[in-house]
Motif scaffolding. Sequence first.
Motif: not given
Length: 368
Positions: A28, A32, A34, A236
């Motif tokens: 990660v 981010q 995630y 993501r």
Amino acid sequence: MIELKDLSKTYRSPEGEVVALEGVNLRVEEGQIYGIVGYSGAGKSTLVRCLNLLETPDAGCITVEGFGTVRISQGRCFFRPESTIGDAGENTGMETRLTEKHLKALRRDVGMIFQHFNLLDRSTVFENVAYPLKYTGRSKAQIRARVLELLKLVDLSEKVNAYPSELSGGQKQRVAIARALANSPRILLSDEATSALDPEATESILKLLQELNRKLHLTVILITHEMAVVKAVCDRVAVMEQGRIVEEGSVYEVFSHPRQPITDRFVGSTSGLGRINALMKQNLDFITPDDTVIKCVFSEESVGEALVSDVSRRFGVNMNIFLGSVEILQGKPLGGLVLKVEGPPEKRLAAIEYLRQHNVRVEVIEHG
Ligand SMILES: Nc1ncnc2c1ncn2[C@@H]1O[C@H](COP(=O)(O)OP(=O)(O)OP(=O)(O)O)[C@@H](O)[C@H]1O
Ligand SMILES: [Mg+2]
């Protein structure tokens, strides 16, 4: 950056063994949001609990940038600080046993929030948020200033003297977030933090997490079993099944081209097109032997093209639209159509093949 390498964990009890994590690898990047999704029992909570060592993995490595690397072997933890990187990028530091002091430093870097908030019921909002600031060498006045600052950040200043029982679920989660951020962690783990909330409160908490991510450059790891949550805020996503990560990618990638059956099911659960499967079960009368029903997903490469009319003309088939949807994910369009294709079988197959060649993901739902 956070990196997990070959992380495994097996729970052992008199009833037997449960493999909760099996060789999990995950990276990660800083800043981010995630997402980690998976059905109940997939190992999501175990994964985040291992990440901050609330749970000790059996084996593997955990690297947190700015902190160092914890290597676990046969359930024993060793620590190598980050400040000992050699000229060639290799870690030249001495590995030592992981101590309480290292653990404390790790937990300062990594805050955590939960589904059921875990607030102290007999303490006020102020006291709940002040709790992790105790024994950090701050004066009373400094603690007060910090708590008020945190409550302002989560937009809860007016509830400073309230008790948890006087708050809504969303407000309780805001208190928990303020408490998790008290010592300025760089990473926030969120384990089903919106699962107990109604849709409106869920939206406001997700918005808050996004805001914190931007304002504080906070890295967020968000565990959920709801794909809608991933869709709303994540950059993501990793999909977990039986202790393994079976798929990983940008949210757009995963939603437009799911590769695993489990991912397809998750993606379908939030798409308007997912409803077609239920519809088909109810009524098949409208499909004749000359029909094929297909589900098409148009991603950014194909969404702008007039493919339906093109295919219809080119192959002499009729394309009836049953369901359609378009959404914007990470700023890019993702469209979907359920179509009934009418015509001779070879023409229908040629039409489907043509769509696939033009970057449309086609799933045949029913071949009449
Ligand atoms: N303390 C424990 N002792 C024994 N088994 C455990 C323990 N904690 C978790 N497990 C088992 O490990 C597996 C993974 O559990 P985990 O809680 O990580 O799943 P999860 O993906 O978070 O599920 P949920 O969505 O229901 O929260 C499950 O089979 C669970 O029963
Ligand atoms: Mg869980």
